[in-house]
Design a protein around this motif. Structure first.
Motif, PDB file in Angstrom:
ATOM      1  N   MET A   1       0.923  -1.475   0.083  1.00 31.83           N
ATOM      2  CA  MET A   1       0.018   0.201  -0.207  1.00 31.83           C
ATOM      3  C   MET A   1       0.821   1.148   0.032  1.00 31.83           C
ATOM      4  O   MET A   1       0.756   2.315  -0.982  1.00 31.83           O
ATOM      5  CB  MET A   1      -0.977   0.076   1.421  1.00 31.83           C
ATOM      6  N   ILE A   2       2.070   1.196   0.916  1.00 34.20           N
ATOM      7  CA  ILE A   2       2.840   2.532   0.981  1.00 34.20           C
ATOM      8  C   ILE A   2       3.508   2.639  -0.333  1.00 34.20           C
ATOM      9  O   ILE A   2       3.396   3.873  -0.667  1.00 34.20           O
ATOM     10  CB  ILE A   2       3.457   2.221   2.314  1.00 34.20           C
ATOM     11  N   SER A   3       4.271   1.517  -0.747  1.00 34.08           N
ATOM     12  CA  SER A   3       4.958   1.874  -1.788  1.00 34.08           C
ATOM     13  C   SER A   3       4.238   2.300  -3.028  1.00 34.08           C
ATOM     14  O   SER A   3       4.571   2.955  -3.959  1.00 34.08           O
ATOM     15  CB  SER A   3       5.974   0.563  -2.184  1.00 34.08           C
ATOM     16  N   GLY A   4       2.943   1.608  -3.330  1.00 32.07           N
ATOM     17  CA  GLY A   4       2.209   1.946  -4.604  1.00 32.07           C
ATOM     18  C   GLY A   4       1.722   3.366  -4.323  1.00 32.07           C
ATOM     19  O   GLY A   4       1.681   3.976  -5.383  1.00 32.07           O
ATOM     20  N   ARG A   5       1.388   3.689  -3.195  1.00 29.36           N
ATOM     21  CA  ARG A   5       1.089   5.328  -2.875  1.00 29.36           C
ATOM     22  C   ARG A   5       2.248   6.184  -3.399  1.00 29.36           C
ATOM     23  O   ARG A   5       2.036   7.098  -4.141  1.00 29.36           O
ATOM     24  CB  ARG A   5       0.651   5.742  -1.495  1.00 29.36           C
ATOM     25  N   ILE A   6       3.509   5.987  -2.858  1.00 27.24           N
ATOM     26  CA  ILE A   6       4.684   6.582  -3.396  1.00 27.24           C
ATOM     27  C   ILE A   6       4.731   6.773  -4.757  1.00 27.24           C
ATOM     28  O   ILE A   6       5.100   7.814  -5.363  1.00 27.24           O
ATOM     29  CB  ILE A   6       5.730   6.370  -2.367  1.00 27.24           C
ATOM     30  N   VAL A   7       4.702   5.715  -5.299  1.00 24.00           N
ATOM     31  CA  VAL A   7       5.421   5.604  -6.642  1.00 24.00           C
ATOM     32  C   VAL A   7       4.213   6.312  -7.553  1.00 24.00           C
ATOM     33  O   VAL A   7       4.412   6.907  -8.499  1.00 24.00           O
ATOM     34  CB  VAL A   7       5.576   4.191  -7.155  1.00 24.00           C
TER      35      VAL A   7
ATOM     36  N   TRP B   1      11.589  10.923  -5.834  1.00 21.48           N
ATOM     37  CA  TRP B   1      12.079   9.407  -6.273  1.00 21.48           C
ATOM     38  C   TRP B   1      13.189   8.897  -5.342  1.00 21.48           C
ATOM     39  O   TRP B   1      13.235   7.726  -5.097  1.00 21.48           O
ATOM     40  CB  TRP B   1      12.741   9.167  -7.488  1.00 21.48           C
ATOM     41  N   ARG B   2      14.078   9.624  -4.815  1.00 25.24           N
ATOM     42  CA  ARG B   2      14.852   9.328  -3.685  1.00 25.24           C
ATOM     43  C   ARG B   2      14.122   8.829  -2.635  1.00 25.24           C
ATOM     44  O   ARG B   2      14.665   7.657  -1.906  1.00 25.24           O
ATOM     45  CB  ARG B   2      15.610  10.603  -3.181  1.00 25.24           C
ATOM     46  N   PHE B   3      13.004   9.426  -2.040  1.00 30.03           N
ATOM     47  CA  PHE B   3      12.248   8.814  -1.006  1.00 30.03           C
ATOM     48  C   PHE B   3      11.511   7.427  -1.328  1.00 30.03           C
ATOM     49  O   PHE B   3      11.256   6.471  -0.618  1.00 30.03           O
ATOM     50  CB  PHE B   3      11.018   9.724  -0.647  1.00 30.03           C
ATOM     51  N   ALA B   4      11.162   7.427  -2.616  1.00 26.76           N
ATOM     52  CA  ALA B   4      10.571   6.200  -3.057  1.00 26.76           C
ATOM     53  C   ALA B   4      11.330   4.876  -3.235  1.00 26.76           C
ATOM     54  O   ALA B   4      11.001   3.788  -2.607  1.00 26.76           O
ATOM     55  CB  ALA B   4      10.005   6.154  -4.805  1.00 26.76           C
TER      56      ALA B   4
END
Length: 248
Positions: free
Chosen positions: A40-46, A211-214
């Motif tokens: 959920m979190i990674s999908g939200r960020i990307v 993108w660095r945070f992702a």
């Protein structure tokens, strides 16, 4: 990254590889709350990074404030994801808390509607579906409430204990957080100085830092899932771990 690559090319490369890593992670399913939470979190960020790319490409107006607001939101999400994965011995426990808090939020939503005098709230509170659904919601809330109850006897406001600073400290990015929070909070709260002079974080930095945070989340998740990454992916993740205020 090759010094001859333009900023726009570099940003597109980051976006491409972030989405590619997501696909590679999805190809290695791993059961459990941790995978569900980080998916959920990674999908939200990307997806937010994809939105920033669209704003940059298609917006007819200056989107700097909106971009900085997205970055502030994503920094919050990133800290939660890093906190969940920061300590291998506590990963499962923290992921469980992340999902259990949904039951607190559902009960809180009911209480909010019941306390409101607005027509919408009265309509929702009087729903014919309520008698059937509410007992289960209350039962789940009662079951998880002890995990989140403060010394004052009420559920805390967030699924995690403490503050975002505490999450940053646990994740090893507290010094970065101190500046990032100040720089981006002015945008979210529309401080007079920020509205007058514009966000401190702007231009290429908005998307590069995003993108660095992702990649921080994606790298930690790939390590958890034991996913083998290629050299470019590994380099992007390694570079992303550097405090952005120290990066060159």
């Amino acid at each position: 990254m090759d010094s001859e690559v333009s900023d726009e090319q570099s940003l597109e490369i980051q976006r491409k590889y972030a989405n590619q890593i997501v696909r590679e992670l999805n190809d290695v399913p791993k059961p459990g709350f941790l995978s569900m939470a980080i998916d959920m979190i990674s999908g939200r960020i990307v997806r937010s990074g994809d939105s920033l790319a669209i704003l940059h490409r298609d917006s007819p107006h200056d989107w700097t404030f909106d971009g900085a607001s997205i970055l502030r939101n994503i920094y919050d999400v990133m800290l939660q994801g890093l906190y969940i994965m920061a300590d291998p011995a506590k990963q499962d426990e923290r992921a469980q808390l992340y999902f259990d808090f949904m039951d607190v939020e559902r009960k809180r939503r009911i209480d909010l509607m019941d306390a409101s005098e607005t027509n919408l709230a009265k309509h929702v509170s009087g729903s014919s579906k309520r008698p059937k659904a509410e007992p289960a919601i209350k039962g789940r809330f009662d079951a998880v409430k002890p995990k989140f109850t403060t010394k004052r006897g009420k559920p805390r406001e967030t699924w995690y204990p403490g503050s975002l600073r505490d999450l940053a400290k646990a994740s090893g990015v507290e010094s970065e957080y101190e500046l990032m929070q100040k720089f981006l909070s002015g945008v979210v709260h529309s401080s007079p100085l920020t509205l007058s002079e514009g966000p401190i974080v702007r231009g290429v930095l908005l998307r590069d830092w995003h993108w660095r945070f992702a990649f921080r989340i994606l790298g930690a998740y790939a390590e958890y899932k034991a996913v083998t990454l290629d050299k470019t992916e590994t380099d992007l993740i390694g570079s992303a771990r550097t405090n952005v205020f120290n990066a060159r």
